[in-house]
Design a protein around this motif. Structure first.
Motif, PDB file in Angstrom:
ATOM      1  N   GLY A  50      -2.760  -8.748  -0.700  1.00 37.77           N
ATOM      2  CA  GLY A  50      -3.480  -9.849  -0.067  1.00 37.77           C
ATOM      3  C   GLY A  50      -3.069 -10.032   1.384  1.00 37.77           C
ATOM      4  O   GLY A  50      -3.924 -10.224   2.265  1.00 37.77           O
ATOM      5  N   LEU A  51      -1.765  -9.981   1.656  1.00 29.66           N
ATOM      6  CA  LEU A  51      -1.288 -10.092   3.041  1.00 29.66           C
ATOM      7  C   LEU A  51      -1.794  -8.931   3.889  1.00 29.66           C
ATOM      8  O   LEU A  51      -2.234  -9.121   5.030  1.00 29.66           O
ATOM      9  CB  LEU A  51       0.239 -10.152   3.079  1.00 29.66           C
ATOM     10  CG  LEU A  51       0.847 -11.473   2.617  1.00 29.66           C
ATOM     11  CD1 LEU A  51       2.363 -11.346   2.496  1.00 29.66           C
ATOM     12  CD2 LEU A  51       0.475 -12.597   3.586  1.00 29.66           C
ATOM     13  N   LYS A  52      -1.742  -7.735   3.320  1.00 27.30           N
ATOM     14  CA  LYS A  52      -2.239  -6.553   4.043  1.00 27.30           C
ATOM     15  C   LYS A  52      -3.707  -6.731   4.386  1.00 27.30           C
ATOM     16  O   LYS A  52      -4.134  -6.500   5.518  1.00 27.30           O
ATOM     17  CB  LYS A  52      -2.002  -5.303   3.198  1.00 27.30           C
ATOM     18  CG  LYS A  52      -2.619  -4.043   3.763  1.00 27.30           C
ATOM     19  CD  LYS A  52      -3.620  -3.535   2.762  1.00 27.30           C
ATOM     20  CE  LYS A  52      -4.437  -2.404   3.262  1.00 27.30           C
ATOM     21  NZ  LYS A  52      -5.607  -2.152   2.472  1.00 27.30           N
ATOM     22  N   GLU A  53      -4.506  -7.167   3.407  1.00 29.04           N
ATOM     23  CA  GLU A  53      -5.940  -7.354   3.644  1.00 29.04           C
ATOM     24  C   GLU A  53      -6.185  -8.468   4.664  1.00 29.04           C
ATOM     25  O   GLU A  53      -7.073  -8.354   5.509  1.00 29.04           O
ATOM     26  CB  GLU A  53      -6.669  -7.654   2.335  1.00 29.04           C
ATOM     27  CG  GLU A  53      -6.658  -6.526   1.332  1.00 29.04           C
ATOM     28  CD  GLU A  53      -7.371  -5.264   1.787  1.00 29.04           C
ATOM     29  OE1 GLU A  53      -8.177  -5.308   2.746  1.00 29.04           O
ATOM     30  OE2 GLU A  53      -7.128  -4.207   1.182  1.00 29.04           O
ATOM     31  N   ALA A  54      -5.404  -9.545   4.601  1.00 29.05           N
ATOM     32  CA  ALA A  54      -5.559 -10.643   5.565  1.00 29.05           C
ATOM     33  C   ALA A  54      -5.299 -10.155   6.990  1.00 29.05           C
ATOM     34  O   ALA A  54      -6.048 -10.493   7.918  1.00 29.05           O
ATOM     35  CB  ALA A  54      -4.619 -11.794   5.211  1.00 29.05           C
ATOM     36  N   PHE A  55      -4.258  -9.337   7.165  1.00 30.12           N
ATOM     37  CA  PHE A  55      -3.974  -8.786   8.492  1.00 30.12           C
ATOM     38  C   PHE A  55      -5.087  -7.856   8.952  1.00 30.12           C
ATOM     39  O   PHE A  55      -5.464  -7.858  10.135  1.00 30.12           O
ATOM     40  CB  PHE A  55      -2.624  -8.063   8.510  1.00 30.12           C
ATOM     41  CG  PHE A  55      -1.449  -8.991   8.585  1.00 30.12           C
ATOM     42  CD1 PHE A  55      -1.273  -9.849   9.662  1.00 30.12           C
ATOM     43  CD2 PHE A  55      -0.512  -9.016   7.567  1.00 30.12           C
ATOM     44  CE1 PHE A  55      -0.192 -10.711   9.732  1.00 30.12           C
ATOM     45  CE2 PHE A  55       0.572  -9.872   7.619  1.00 30.12           C
ATOM     46  CZ  PHE A  55       0.736 -10.721   8.703  1.00 30.12           C
TER      47      PHE A  55
ATOM     48  N   ILE B 296      -8.234  -8.074   8.092  1.00 31.17           N
ATOM     49  CA  ILE B 296      -9.380  -8.929   8.423  1.00 31.17           C
ATOM     50  C   ILE B 296      -9.191  -9.541   9.811  1.00 31.17           C
ATOM     51  O   ILE B 296     -10.113  -9.546  10.628  1.00 31.17           O
ATOM     52  CB  ILE B 296      -9.576 -10.027   7.355  1.00 31.17           C
ATOM     53  CG1 ILE B 296     -10.061  -9.389   6.041  1.00 31.17           C
ATOM     54  CG2 ILE B 296     -10.543 -11.101   7.839  1.00 31.17           C
ATOM     55  CD1 ILE B 296      -9.984 -10.303   4.836  1.00 31.17           C
ATOM     56  N   MET B 297      -7.980 -10.038  10.093  1.00 32.95           N
ATOM     57  CA  MET B 297      -7.716 -10.625  11.415  1.00 32.95           C
ATOM     58  C   MET B 297      -7.858  -9.578  12.513  1.00 32.95           C
ATOM     59  O   MET B 297      -8.476  -9.838  13.549  1.00 32.95           O
ATOM     60  CB  MET B 297      -6.320 -11.250  11.455  1.00 32.95           C
ATOM     61  CG  MET B 297      -6.211 -12.545  10.699  1.00 32.95           C
ATOM     62  SD  MET B 297      -4.636 -13.403  10.933  1.00 32.95           S
ATOM     63  CE  MET B 297      -3.470 -12.242  10.243  1.00 32.95           C
TER      64      MET B 297
ATOM     65  N   PHE C 234      -9.772  -8.252  -3.981  1.00 30.79           N
ATOM     66  CA  PHE C 234      -9.275  -9.597  -4.284  1.00 30.79           C
ATOM     67  C   PHE C 234      -9.748 -10.090  -5.646  1.00 30.79           C
ATOM     68  O   PHE C 234      -8.975 -10.669  -6.402  1.00 30.79           O
ATOM     69  CB  PHE C 234      -9.688 -10.595  -3.197  1.00 30.79           C
ATOM     70  CG  PHE C 234      -8.797 -10.582  -1.993  1.00 30.79           C
ATOM     71  CD1 PHE C 234      -7.440 -10.841  -2.102  1.00 30.79           C
ATOM     72  CD2 PHE C 234      -9.306 -10.312  -0.740  1.00 30.79           C
ATOM     73  CE1 PHE C 234      -6.606 -10.834  -0.993  1.00 30.79           C
ATOM     74  CE2 PHE C 234      -8.491 -10.296   0.382  1.00 30.79           C
ATOM     75  CZ  PHE C 234      -7.137 -10.552   0.254  1.00 30.79           C
TER      76      PHE C 234
ATOM     77  N   LYS D 159     -12.783  -5.349   0.291  1.00 27.07           N
ATOM     78  CA  LYS D 159     -11.794  -6.435   0.230  1.00 27.07           C
ATOM     79  C   LYS D 159     -12.179  -7.462  -0.837  1.00 27.07           C
ATOM     80  O   LYS D 159     -11.319  -7.940  -1.577  1.00 27.07           O
ATOM     81  CB  LYS D 159     -11.633  -7.077   1.609  1.00 27.07           C
ATOM     82  CG  LYS D 159     -10.848  -6.181   2.545  1.00 27.07           C
ATOM     83  CD  LYS D 159     -10.975  -6.599   3.978  1.00 27.07           C
ATOM     84  CE  LYS D 159     -10.371  -5.613   4.945  1.00 27.07           C
ATOM     85  NZ  LYS D 159     -10.286  -4.247   4.570  1.00 27.07           N
TER      86      LYS D 159
END
Length: 178
Positions: free
Chosen positions: A95-100, A102-103, A74, A70
């Motif tokens: 970025g949104l995919k990676e953020a989800f 990570i969460m 980024f 990730k």
């Protein structure tokens, strides 16, 4: 700390060096930065291979490898957007995919007995496609080819995301049944 984990940490440490070179005044800075990314990609391949072959798979490595991926993603996407190599929407979608991810990973790790979803073939294919698109951009392939490759990267990353989401929801359902 085993060899596989050291390789993963090396990949993380290569990213500031990539950025320094990418934003430097060197004549062939994109090529040199690309060489650093190729080295990072080699460490990515080697850490997983060594971990599996020599039974060095650890929870730390299983968690650190996707974090390293990730960070690499980024760093490259942000630098490519800032240099107008790719459009910003690619950074936003990935970025949104990676953020989800990570969460979801944090939820599983901290509320699920430190469980980690390991990389699978979908994630590996998406990562490989990313490196191919990046290398094409670094080698200054025509924009049509670079953009097409990045569209494929986005599609493959979204497929990988759906796969991980499916795994995540099945783990959550299983934990709620207990």
């Amino acid at each position: 700390m085993n060899t596989a984990n050291i390789l993963t940490l090396t990949r993380i440490l290569l990213m500031p060096i990539y950025l320094i070179v990418f934003y430097s005044n060197l004549e062939n800075k994109i090529i040199y930065a690309g060489m650093i990314l190729i080295l990072a990609g080699i460490t990515d391949i080697l850490d997983g291979y060594i971990a599996r072959k020599y039974d060095m798979v650890t929870k730390l490595g299983t968690a650190l490898d996707p974090v390293s991926d990730k960070i690499t993603t980024f760093v490259v996407l942000i630098s490519f957007v800032s240099a107008n190599i790719i459009p910003i929407w690619i950074l936003i979608v990935l970025g949104l995919k990676e953020a989800f991810l990570i969460m979801g990973g944090a939820i599983l790790y901290y509320h699920g007995d430190k469980e980690v979803i390991p990389a699978n073939k979908f994630g590996k294919i998406a990562t490989t496609s990313f490196y191919i698109a990046v290398i094409a951009a670094i080698l200054n392939f025509p924009n049509t080819i670079v953009y097409t490759l990045f569209y494929i990267v986005v599609a493959l990353h979204l497929i990988a995301f759906v796969n991980y989401l499916s795994i995540f929801t099945s783990i959550i359902k299983d934990k709620n049944r207990i």
